[in-house]
Scaffold this motif. Structure first.
Motif, PDB file in Angstrom:
ATOM      1  N   GLN A 189       0.832  -1.213   0.000  1.00 25.97           N
ATOM      2  CA  GLN A 189       0.000   0.000   0.000  1.00 25.97           C
ATOM      3  C   GLN A 189       0.861   1.254   0.000  1.00 25.97           C
ATOM      4  O   GLN A 189       0.589   2.200  -0.733  1.00 25.97           O
ATOM      5  N   GLN A 190       1.891   1.252   0.813  1.00 27.67           N
ATOM      6  CA  GLN A 190       2.716   2.447   0.978  1.00 27.67           C
ATOM      7  C   GLN A 190       3.545   2.790  -0.261  1.00 27.67           C
ATOM      8  O   GLN A 190       3.810   3.964  -0.514  1.00 27.67           O
ATOM      9  N   ILE A 191       3.929   1.796  -1.039  1.00 28.28           N
ATOM     10  CA  ILE A 191       4.738   2.091  -2.231  1.00 28.28           C
ATOM     11  C   ILE A 191       3.900   2.714  -3.343  1.00 28.28           C
ATOM     12  O   ILE A 191       4.447   3.176  -4.338  1.00 28.28           O
ATOM     13  N   ARG A 192       2.602   2.787  -3.155  1.00 24.85           N
ATOM     14  CA  ARG A 192       1.728   3.459  -4.135  1.00 24.85           C
ATOM     15  C   ARG A 192       1.664   4.964  -3.890  1.00 24.85           C
ATOM     16  O   ARG A 192       1.104   5.704  -4.688  1.00 24.85           O
ATOM     17  N   LYS A 237      16.036   0.277 -11.472  1.00 26.49           N
ATOM     18  CA  LYS A 237      16.035  -1.069 -12.055  1.00 26.49           C
ATOM     19  C   LYS A 237      14.795  -1.876 -11.652  1.00 26.49           C
ATOM     20  O   LYS A 237      14.561  -2.950 -12.188  1.00 26.49           O
ATOM     21  N   CYS A 238      14.030  -1.374 -10.687  1.00 23.88           N
ATOM     22  CA  CYS A 238      12.858  -2.095 -10.182  1.00 23.88           C
ATOM     23  C   CYS A 238      11.541  -1.447 -10.600  1.00 23.88           C
ATOM     24  O   CYS A 238      10.473  -1.968 -10.308  1.00 23.88           O
ATOM     25  N   TYR A 239      11.631  -0.306 -11.276  1.00 22.76           N
ATOM     26  CA  TYR A 239      10.426   0.464 -11.581  1.00 22.76           C
ATOM     27  C   TYR A 239       9.446  -0.286 -12.484  1.00 22.76           C
ATOM     28  O   TYR A 239       8.253  -0.347 -12.196  1.00 22.76           O
ATOM     29  N   ASP A 240       9.932  -0.852 -13.576  1.00 25.84           N
ATOM     30  CA  ASP A 240       9.032  -1.496 -14.539  1.00 25.84           C
ATOM     31  C   ASP A 240       8.196  -2.604 -13.908  1.00 25.84           C
ATOM     32  O   ASP A 240       7.011  -2.745 -14.206  1.00 25.84           O
ATOM     33  N   LEU A 241       8.804  -3.391 -13.032  1.00 22.89           N
ATOM     34  CA  LEU A 241       8.095  -4.496 -12.371  1.00 22.89           C
ATOM     35  C   LEU A 241       7.500  -4.095 -11.024  1.00 22.89           C
ATOM     36  O   LEU A 241       6.850  -4.913 -10.371  1.00 22.89           O
ATOM     37  N   GLN A 242       7.752  -2.832 -10.613  1.00 19.92           N
ATOM     38  CA  GLN A 242       7.229  -2.326  -9.340  1.00 19.92           C
ATOM     39  C   GLN A 242       7.667  -3.197  -8.165  1.00 19.92           C
ATOM     40  O   GLN A 242       6.878  -3.528  -7.279  1.00 19.92           O
ATOM     41  N   ILE A 243       8.931  -3.567  -8.146  1.00 25.46           N
ATOM     42  CA  ILE A 243       9.480  -4.405  -7.073  1.00 25.46           C
ATOM     43  C   ILE A 243      10.026  -3.500  -5.970  1.00 25.46           C
ATOM     44  O   ILE A 243      10.869  -2.642  -6.227  1.00 25.46           O
ATOM     45  N   ALA A 244       9.549  -3.709  -4.754  1.00 19.92           N
ATOM     46  CA  ALA A 244      10.062  -2.971  -3.601  1.00 19.92           C
ATOM     47  C   ALA A 244      10.682  -3.898  -2.570  1.00 19.92           C
ATOM     48  O   ALA A 244      11.350  -3.439  -1.657  1.00 19.92           O
ATOM     49  N   HIS A 245      10.436  -5.202  -2.710  1.00 20.28           N
ATOM     50  CA  HIS A 245      11.018  -6.131  -1.741  1.00 20.28           C
ATOM     51  C   HIS A 245      11.113  -7.542  -2.312  1.00 20.28           C
ATOM     52  O   HIS A 245      10.359  -7.912  -3.198  1.00 20.28           O
ATOM     53  N   LEU A 283      15.082 -10.328   4.276  1.00 28.26           N
ATOM     54  CA  LEU A 283      14.244  -9.441   3.488  1.00 28.26           C
ATOM     55  C   LEU A 283      15.124  -8.382   2.839  1.00 28.26           C
ATOM     56  O   LEU A 283      15.933  -7.743   3.511  1.00 28.26           O
ATOM     57  N   LEU A 284      14.985  -8.207   1.533  1.00 33.70           N
ATOM     58  CA  LEU A 284      15.664  -7.152   0.794  1.00 33.70           C
ATOM     59  C   LEU A 284      14.614  -6.124   0.402  1.00 33.70           C
ATOM     60  O   LEU A 284      13.575  -6.479  -0.167  1.00 33.70           O
ATOM     61  N   LEU A 285      14.875  -4.863   0.694  1.00 33.29           N
ATOM     62  CA  LEU A 285      13.964  -3.777   0.357  1.00 33.29           C
ATOM     63  C   LEU A 285      14.657  -2.866  -0.644  1.00 33.29           C
ATOM     64  O   LEU A 285      15.832  -2.537  -0.470  1.00 33.29           O
ATOM     65  N   PHE A 286      13.930  -2.444  -1.676  1.00 37.29           N
ATOM     66  CA  PHE A 286      14.510  -1.636  -2.738  1.00 37.29           C
ATOM     67  C   PHE A 286      13.754  -0.327  -2.888  1.00 37.29           C
ATOM     68  O   PHE A 286      12.525  -0.308  -2.867  1.00 37.29           O
ATOM     69  N   SER A 287      14.497   0.756  -3.079  1.00 35.00           N
ATOM     70  CA  SER A 287      13.892   2.040  -3.417  1.00 35.00           C
ATOM     71  C   SER A 287      14.980   2.927  -4.000  1.00 35.00           C
ATOM     72  O   SER A 287      16.168   2.590  -3.952  1.00 35.00           O
TER      73      SER A 287
END
Length: 123
Positions: free
Chosen positions: A4-7, A16-24, A31-35
């Motif tokens: 919810q929060q990444i929206r 590198k994660c934008y197209d797939l909307q990967i944050a973790h 746990l790996l978190l990406f931003s």
């Protein structure tokens, strides 16, 4: 909660994660978190971790947790380290001795894992 929060408009995905909307990504109990490396995105992630910790009683182990930063200015870098309380890690990031990379790994990259498994089998 993180989904919810990444929206939010002030959260920015790692380029590198934008197209797939990967944050973790979750691996067993890691746990790996990406931003993107900006204050608002990191604050959102840390707020989620804090809320999760209050609900579940689980918190990041500060001595085992790292923040990995690339192409971030020094003043912003220190600000992000202060926000997280994590030590700064160095690349390549390794999981079970294997570097996590966006390109195909070579056989030699698996040597630490193979060696560790061999030692266990032989013990």
């Amino acid at each position: 909660m993180l989904s919810q929060q990444i929206r939010r408009a002030d959260f920015h995905f790692h380029p590198k994660c934008y197209d797939l909307q990967i944050a973790h990504l979750a691996y067993a109990d890691d746990l790996l978190l990406f931003s993107r490396g900006d204050r608002s995105s990191i604050t959102i992630i840390m707020d989620c971790l804090e809320k999760f910790g209050m609900m579940a009683g689980l918190r990041p182990n500060i001595s085992k947790s790292c923040i990995y930063l690339a192409e971030v200015e020094e003043d912003v870098r220190q600000d992000l380290i202060d926000i997280t309380g994590f030590q700064e890690g160095t690349m390549p990031y390794r999981y079970l001795g294997i570097p996590l990379a966006s390109e195909k790994l070579k056989i030699a990259d698996y040597s630490p894992l193979i060696d560790a498994l061999s030692r266990r089998i032989n013990a």
